[in-house]
Design a protein around this motif. Structure first.
Motif, short mmCIF file in Angstrom:
data_model
loop_
_atom_site.label_atom_id
_atom_site.label_comp_id
_atom_site.label_asym_id
_atom_site.label_seq_id
_atom_site.Cartn_x
_atom_site.Cartn_y
_atom_site.Cartn_z
N PRO A 147 0.83 -1.22 0.00
CA PRO A 147 0.00 0.00 0.00
C PRO A 147 0.86 1.27 0.00
O PRO A 147 0.56 2.23 -0.72
N MET A 148 1.95 1.26 0.77
CA MET A 148 2.85 2.43 0.77
C MET A 148 3.51 2.60 -0.61
O MET A 148 3.60 3.70 -1.14
N ALA A 149 3.95 1.48 -1.19
CA ALA A 149 4.63 1.54 -2.49
C ALA A 149 3.69 2.08 -3.57
O ALA A 149 4.14 2.77 -4.49
N LEU A 150 2.41 1.77 -3.47
CA LEU A 150 1.46 2.25 -4.48
C LEU A 150 1.13 3.73 -4.26
O LEU A 150 1.05 4.50 -5.22
N ARG A 151 0.96 4.11 -2.98
CA ARG A 151 0.63 5.52 -2.69
C ARG A 151 1.75 6.47 -3.09
O ARG A 151 1.53 7.59 -3.51
N VAL A 152 2.99 5.99 -2.94
CA VAL A 152 4.12 6.91 -3.03
C VAL A 152 4.40 7.38 -4.45
O VAL A 152 5.01 8.42 -4.65
N ASN A 153 3.94 6.63 -5.45
CA ASN A 153 4.22 7.03 -6.84
C ASN A 153 3.70 8.43 -7.15
O ASN A 153 4.34 9.20 -7.85
N GLU A 154 2.53 8.73 -6.58
CA GLU A 154 1.95 10.05 -6.83
C GLU A 154 2.85 11.15 -6.23
O GLU A 154 3.06 12.20 -6.84
N THR A 155 3.38 10.87 -5.05
CA THR A 155 4.27 11.85 -4.41
C THR A 155 5.51 12.09 -5.26
O THR A 155 5.95 13.22 -5.46
N TRP A 156 6.10 10.99 -5.77
CA TRP A 156 7.29 11.14 -6.62
C TRP A 156 6.97 11.95 -7.86
O TRP A 156 7.73 12.84 -8.25
N SER A 157 5.81 11.65 -8.49
CA SER A 157 5.44 12.38 -9.72
C SER A 157 5.28 13.86 -9.43
O SER A 157 5.79 14.71 -10.17
N LYS A 158 4.57 14.18 -8.34
CA LYS A 158 4.32 15.60 -8.01
C LYS A 158 5.63 16.30 -7.69
O LYS A 158 5.84 17.45 -8.07
N LEU A 159 6.50 15.60 -6.97
CA LEU A 159 7.80 16.19 -6.60
C LEU A 159 8.60 16.51 -7.87
O LEU A 159 9.18 17.60 -8.00
N GLN A 160 8.60 15.56 -8.79
CA GLN A 160 9.36 15.75 -10.03
C GLN A 160 8.81 16.92 -10.86
O GLN A 160 9.57 17.62 -11.53
N GLU A 161 7.47 17.13 -10.78
CA GLU A 161 6.89 18.28 -11.50
C GLU A 161 7.42 19.60 -10.92
O GLU A 161 7.57 20.59 -11.61
N GLN A 162 7.68 19.57 -9.59
CA GLN A 162 8.11 20.78 -8.88
C GLN A 162 9.61 21.04 -9.07
O GLN A 162 10.03 22.16 -9.24
N VAL A 163 10.39 19.96 -8.99
CA VAL A 163 11.85 20.10 -8.94
C VAL A 163 12.48 18.80 -9.45
O VAL A 163 11.93 17.72 -9.23
N ASN A 164 13.62 18.91 -10.11
CA ASN A 164 14.21 17.69 -10.70
C ASN A 164 14.92 16.83 -9.65
O ASN A 164 15.95 17.22 -9.10
#
Ligand code: FAD
Length: 425
Positions: A66-83
């Motif tokens: 469940p953590m591994a699935l939730r976290v993908n969205e965080t990584w995507s949003k972070l990458q949109e903000q900063v490389n």
């Protein structure tokens, strides 16, 4: 010694500036709490910048999914903000036999119930996925949802985001121990004095057992040594992150590849190995083909480290600001040979840099994300057993939720990571 200017009282103090401490601090600050984070060296300088950079759901313990699935969205949003080098490259586990395919199939059937979108590829599809390989294959387990980020970039950026959200980050300042009054944690003693807090989180990576042990808390944790390296750029390697059975190989954003040898992790025999022998024996027996035991100078190094120390003394934490594990040359050449056999296009690649890292492991290879019943006010987020980089943000959110005691917490999910699951007798 120059004294830092940090206010003396905090809602939460975090010990350790790896991805777990930083993510927890960031999550708490976003909820409006006053948070200070103490790092004995430089943020991210231990495991969090030395890992392979895999962000994977595949072959994880079901409890972590469940953590591994939730976290993908965080990584995507972070990458949109900063490389941070996050890319959904997809990730594959090669299978060299029908028996391995059957094992992947069994795992996938259970993982799909939790929401994993993996698939099994036959031989031809697996070969296509990597643009052709000389490695004999039965097939592969594949997820297009998994990916990679660059560990050398991530901790520094998360530290900046956490600081922007209000976290006070203090580097080069070890926490020597807890300040306990009336059986409750009320702050910490650092090399720069005492700081008060309503809650303290130990996110000290490989140092967490030593830290907790000084206060009679028996945290079952050992260390495993690993080696990795990055190659010079090549234009035509596989574009997915790959577990090839004997090696791992994933594209780095520099154009090179991060490679390691599988089944070559070294378990250093240290005094704790004897103290924790029975707790780790089942895990060691199950994984004995994948791990190598080594008795050497590390035993004597650890024997010389005091397990009890006072708050007035220089602690073992400040004596070792950054644990710089030595990479193993033999492992590097074996991994490079395996990759070259599978992908001849690597024939001319050179090694751009190499490094070692110590991984903190628990007996069931699952982290502890939990309060400590015997010591109110103390929380532990550690023991990520080689899987903590990818799920770090989700683990930080979980730790923050536990500290807040949020009503919408998923206690069933948290149970797998509770400190109480270990029989500490
Ligand atoms: C070679 C290797 C490959 C890996 N590959 C992957 C991967 O591909 N994907 C994945 O998800 N995970 C991977 N991991 C695991 C992952 O790196 C870790 O699980 C994760 O980084 C753990 O983060 P952490 O914050 O708990 O620990 P760390 O990053 O080790 O941070 C702990 C910090 O606490 C500080 N500290 C300790 N004690 C004190 C004290 N008393 N006072 C102040 N500061 C203190 C330390 O200095 C350190 O900076 C790998 C690990 C290694 C070594």
């Amino acid at each position: 010694m120059h004294t830092i200017s940090v206010q003396k009282n905090w809602d939460v103090i975090i010990i350790g500036g790896g991805i777990i401490g930083l993510s927890t601090a960031w999550a708490l600050a976003r909820q409006g709490l006053q948070v200070a984070l103490f790092e004995k060296g430089t943020v991210g300088a231990e495991q969090s910048s030395r890992n392979w950079g895999w962000i994977r759901s595949l072959r994880r313990d079901l409890a972590e999914l469940p953590m591994a699935l939730r976290v993908n969205e965080t990584w995507s949003k972070l990458q949109e903000q900063v490389n941070v080098g996050y890319r959904k490259t997809g990730l594959a586990y090669f299978a060299s036999s029908e028996q391995e395919m059957a094992s992947h199939e069994k795992w996938l059937a259970a993982a799909r119930q939790i929401g994993v979108k993996g698939e099994l590829l036959g031989r031809a599809a697996a070969e296509d996925l990597v643009g052709g390989t000389k490695q004999p294959l039965a097939g592969a387990l594949y997820s297009a949802e998994d990916g990679v980020a660059e560990p050398q970039m991530v901790p520094g950026i998360v530290a900046k985001l956490a600081a922007f959200a209000g976290v006070k980050i203090v580097e080069n300042c070890a926490v020597r121990g807890l300040d306990v009054a009336g059986g409750k944690v009320v702050g910490v003693w650092t090399e720069q004095g005492r700081f008060g807090a309503a809650a303290v989180v130990c996110a000290g990576g490989i140092w967490s057992r030593l830290f907790c042990g000084n206060f009679g808390i028996n945290l079952p944790q050992l260390k495993v040594a690993a080696t990795a390296f990055e190659t010079t750029p090549i234009g035509n390697g596989p574009q997915v992150a790959l577990n090839g059975g004997e090696y791992t190989c994933r594209p780095h954003c520099s154009g090179g590849y991060v490679i390691s040898k599988l089944n070559a992790s070294i378990v250093e025999i240290v005094p704790d190995s004897f103290k924790l022998f029975w707790k780790f024996f089942p895990a060691w027996r199950a994984e004995s083909k994948l791990l190598k035991l080594r008795f050497g100078k590390k035993f004597f190094e650890e024997l010389a480290v005091p397990t009890k120390f006072s708050m007035e003394q220089v602690s073992p934490f400040e004596k070792n600001r950054v644990y710089d594990a030595i990479p193993t040359e033999r492992t590097i050449s074996q991994a490079m040979d395996s990759v070259r056999l599978a992908f001849p296009q690597f024939a001319q690649t050179k090694i751009a840099r190499q490094w070692g890292g110590l991984i903190d492991v628990t007996p069931d290879a699952l982290p502890i994300i939990s309060g400590v019943g015997s010591t109110p006010g103390l929380f532990i987020a550690t023991g990520f057993s080689g899987h903590g980089f990818g799920i770090g943000f989700a683990a930080g959110d979980m730790m923050a939720g536990i500290i807040f005691d949020k009503s919408n917490r998923n206690r069933r999910e948290e149970d797998a990571f509770s400190f109480d699951r270990f029989d500490l007798g």
